[in-house]
Scaffold this active site. Structure first.
Site, PDB file in Angstrom:
ATOM      1  N   ASN A   7       0.876  -1.173   0.000  1.00 21.96           N
ATOM      2  CA  ASN A   7       0.000   0.000   0.000  1.00 21.96           C
ATOM      3  C   ASN A   7       0.913   1.223   0.000  1.00 21.96           C
ATOM      4  O   ASN A   7       1.441   1.607   1.047  1.00 21.96           O
ATOM      5  CB  ASN A   7      -0.895  -0.049   1.245  1.00 21.96           C
ATOM      6  CG  ASN A   7      -1.925   1.062   1.269  1.00 21.96           C
ATOM      7  OD1 ASN A   7      -1.905   1.956   0.418  1.00 21.96           O
ATOM      8  ND2 ASN A   7      -2.807   1.013   2.238  1.00 21.96           N
ATOM      9  N   ARG A  90      -2.520  -1.981  -3.569  1.00 19.25           N
ATOM     10  CA  ARG A  90      -3.742  -1.215  -3.379  1.00 19.25           C
ATOM     11  C   ARG A  90      -3.612   0.059  -4.219  1.00 19.25           C
ATOM     12  O   ARG A  90      -2.641   0.805  -4.093  1.00 19.25           O
ATOM     13  CB  ARG A  90      -3.879  -0.839  -1.902  1.00 19.25           C
ATOM     14  CG  ARG A  90      -5.108  -0.036  -1.650  1.00 19.25           C
ATOM     15  CD  ARG A  90      -5.276   0.276  -0.181  1.00 19.25           C
ATOM     16  NE  ARG A  90      -6.563   0.903  -0.003  1.00 19.25           N
ATOM     17  CZ  ARG A  90      -7.041   1.256   1.173  1.00 19.25           C
ATOM     18  NH1 ARG A  90      -6.334   1.051   2.263  1.00 19.25           N
ATOM     19  NH2 ARG A  90      -8.217   1.823   1.254  1.00 19.25           N
ATOM     20  N   HIS A 179     -13.185   2.684  -0.545  1.00 20.55           N
ATOM     21  CA  HIS A 179     -13.241   1.535   0.389  1.00 20.55           C
ATOM     22  C   HIS A 179     -13.860   0.308  -0.281  1.00 20.55           C
ATOM     23  O   HIS A 179     -14.397  -0.568   0.400  1.00 20.55           O
ATOM     24  CB  HIS A 179     -14.094   1.847   1.649  1.00 20.55           C
ATOM     25  CG  HIS A 179     -13.550   2.909   2.536  1.00 20.55           C
ATOM     26  ND1 HIS A 179     -14.356   3.872   3.112  1.00 20.55           N
ATOM     27  CD2 HIS A 179     -12.292   3.154   2.964  1.00 20.55           C
ATOM     28  CE1 HIS A 179     -13.618   4.675   3.861  1.00 20.55           C
ATOM     29  NE2 HIS A 179     -12.369   4.265   3.780  1.00 20.55           N
ATOM     30  N   ARG A 240     -13.054  15.089   7.868  1.00 22.86           N
ATOM     31  CA  ARG A 240     -13.812  15.436   6.660  1.00 22.86           C
ATOM     32  C   ARG A 240     -15.279  15.704   7.008  1.00 22.86           C
ATOM     33  O   ARG A 240     -15.857  14.977   7.816  1.00 22.86           O
ATOM     34  CB  ARG A 240     -13.736  14.307   5.631  1.00 22.86           C
ATOM     35  CG  ARG A 240     -12.386  14.189   4.970  1.00 22.86           C
ATOM     36  CD  ARG A 240     -12.281  12.976   4.083  1.00 22.86           C
ATOM     37  NE  ARG A 240     -11.255  12.067   4.572  1.00 22.86           N
ATOM     38  CZ  ARG A 240     -11.135  10.797   4.209  1.00 22.86           C
ATOM     39  NH1 ARG A 240     -11.971  10.280   3.340  1.00 22.86           N
ATOM     40  NH2 ARG A 240     -10.187  10.032   4.700  1.00 22.86           N
ATOM     41  N   GLU A 386      -8.676  -5.772   4.102  1.00 21.97           N
ATOM     42  CA  GLU A 386      -8.439  -5.375   2.704  1.00 21.97           C
ATOM     43  C   GLU A 386      -7.195  -6.052   2.152  1.00 21.97           C
ATOM     44  O   GLU A 386      -7.138  -6.405   0.976  1.00 21.97           O
ATOM     45  CB  GLU A 386      -8.300  -3.844   2.629  1.00 21.97           C
ATOM     46  CG  GLU A 386      -9.627  -3.144   2.869  1.00 21.97           C
ATOM     47  CD  GLU A 386      -9.478  -1.709   3.328  1.00 21.97           C
ATOM     48  OE1 GLU A 386      -9.005  -1.503   4.468  1.00 21.97           O
ATOM     49  OE2 GLU A 386      -9.828  -0.803   2.566  1.00 21.97           O
TER      50      GLU A 386
END
Ligand code: AMP
Length: 400
Positions: A7, A90, A179, A240, A386
């Site tokens: 990643n 990823r 996601h 956010r 993941e």
């Protein structure tokens, strides 16, 4: 087969090495502050943990370091690099080009490059990781697993914004969702645990972490999701804002004398959410603790989170017409019992009822059903994975 999952961030590179026979992680770690000094953490099964400062000028050096540690007689788990059968990456944004994972070749790299305007921070960093692996491990096949891919099955009515259609045609401005690897993993696990075929099954996955998104999965495929063109849309997050009236942007621009990119990139992405409302922290643990002590702004930040999650669950139930299961996943979703209880508290009307004792999950089980008797919608805690999903995709594509 051993598969390395990477990643790549702009100044970091996380990795996990999987033994695909057991599906277990043999080693994992992180190179950080790449190009700005450097630090490495490495942890292999049955070996002492390592953490040290080292100058890491670029991602290629970082990948060399990872391979060196993985094959180190004292700290490693491999005899040599040739044992790494493939690398899975990823990748944030696959735009409209990728609806599933792919073996990386020059065309794929060109397409990831074309998606840079959609993922300006992440895609270049992901590409640095891919190029670094190609340099350090020439000939080892690489696979790209996109955060956006699972959401490519959404119907147009879910992903087209009600703005002039020409902007979708000209600039591909639409909802993409993120996601996706987590939503695919968790919804797949739900179907497996419940013993149903994915195509006969509707669920809502609540991925609640530092970044959060909900996903409506109908017949095993994404039907709608709360993040949009970028990961700013949807529920309240750590820093956010989530969804708001776009006129907030023009109003803040006028009041502050700043341009839209400042308001969006700085204020809405970095200074809002739990942090902006509570004034305390972007970490839900801190906000929750302050709320429990009676801090009003922390209580408000927590209430907004619950409100926005329920908002999407209600919307998705109405859109799909039937929900078989709801899953909570990621840092907050897996770990905070009070939040799960608060969110589901008003959902009795649609058949959701949780067992408040099971919901406490005292044994910290990674997969746990918390449905109460009499509920018609089943509720679960499912730890997301993941990296395993990336490793499994990589193995499948390489074997094919
Ligand atoms: P993630 O992005 O999935 O790593 O999740 C990060 C978020 O999960 C942060 O807001 C953390 O505060 C929250 N989190 C992690 N562990 C816990 C916990 N034990 N209880 C409550 N929240 C947690």
């Amino acid at each position: 087969m051993y598969i390395l999952v990477i990643n790549g961030g702009s100044s970091s590179l996380k990795y996990q090495l999987f033994d695909m026979d057991t599906r277990k992680v043999l080693a994992k770690g992180l190179c950080e502050r790449i190009g700005k000094g450097g630090r490495m953490r490495h942890n292999a099964v049955g070996r002492n943990k390592l953490e040290f400062d080292i100058d890491i000028p670029d991602h290629t050096f970082a990948v060399r370091l990872v391979v060196k540690k993985l094959t180190d007689p004292q700290y490693g788990v491999l005899k040599d690099m040739s044992q790494i059968g493939a690398v899975g990456h990823r990748v944030l944004h696959g735009g409209q080009w990728f609806s599933e994972s792919v073996v990386i070749d020059d065309d794929v790299i060109a397409a990831i490059e074309r998606c840079i305007p959609l993922g300006p921070l992440h895609n270049p960093a992901n590409l640095m990781g891919i190029r670094a692996c190609a340099t350090v491990m020439p000939g080892v096949p690489q696979v790209a697993v996109f955060d956006t891919a699972f959401h490519q099955s959404m119907p147009k009515s879910s992903y087209i914004y009600a703005i002039p259609y020409k902007y979708y045609e000209k600039y591909a401005i639409r909802r993409y969702g993120f996601h996706g690897t987590s939503h695919r993993y968790v919804s797949g696990r739900l179907a497996e645990i419940m013993g149903v075929k994915p195509e006969d099954f509707n669920c809502i996955v609540c991925h609640l972490g530092n970044g959060s998104s909900l996903c409506a999965v109908r017949g095993g495929k994404c039907f709608d999701t709360s993040m949009g063109l970028t990961p700013l849309d949807g529920v309240e997050m750590g820093t956010r804002s989530g969804a708001l009236d776009p006129a907030v942007v023009s109003t803040l621009c006028a009041r502050l004398g700043k341009d839209a990119s400042y308001v969006v990139d700085q204020i809405l992405n970095k200074e809002s959410g739990l942090l902006g409302v509570s004034g305390i922290s972007s970490d839900f643990r801190d906000v929750n603790a302050a709320a429990d002590e009676g801090n009003e702004r922390a209580i408000l930040a927590r209430d907004i989170l619950v409100h926005t999650i329920r908002h999407y669950i209600g919307a998705y139930a109405a859109e799909m017409g039937r929900v078989d299961a709801i899953a909570f996943t990621a840092g907050i979703g897996e770990n905070n019992a009070a939040l799960r209880e608060n969110v589901t508290d008003t959902l009795g009307f649609m058949g959701v009822k949780i067992d408040k004792v099971k919901n406490l999950n005292p044994d910290r089980e990674e997969e746990l059903e918390i449905t109460a008797p009499g509920a018609t919608v089943r509720t679960f805690i499912i730890a997301t994975n993941e990296e395993l999903m990336i490793a499994l995709d990589t193995e499948r594509l390489i074997k094919a």
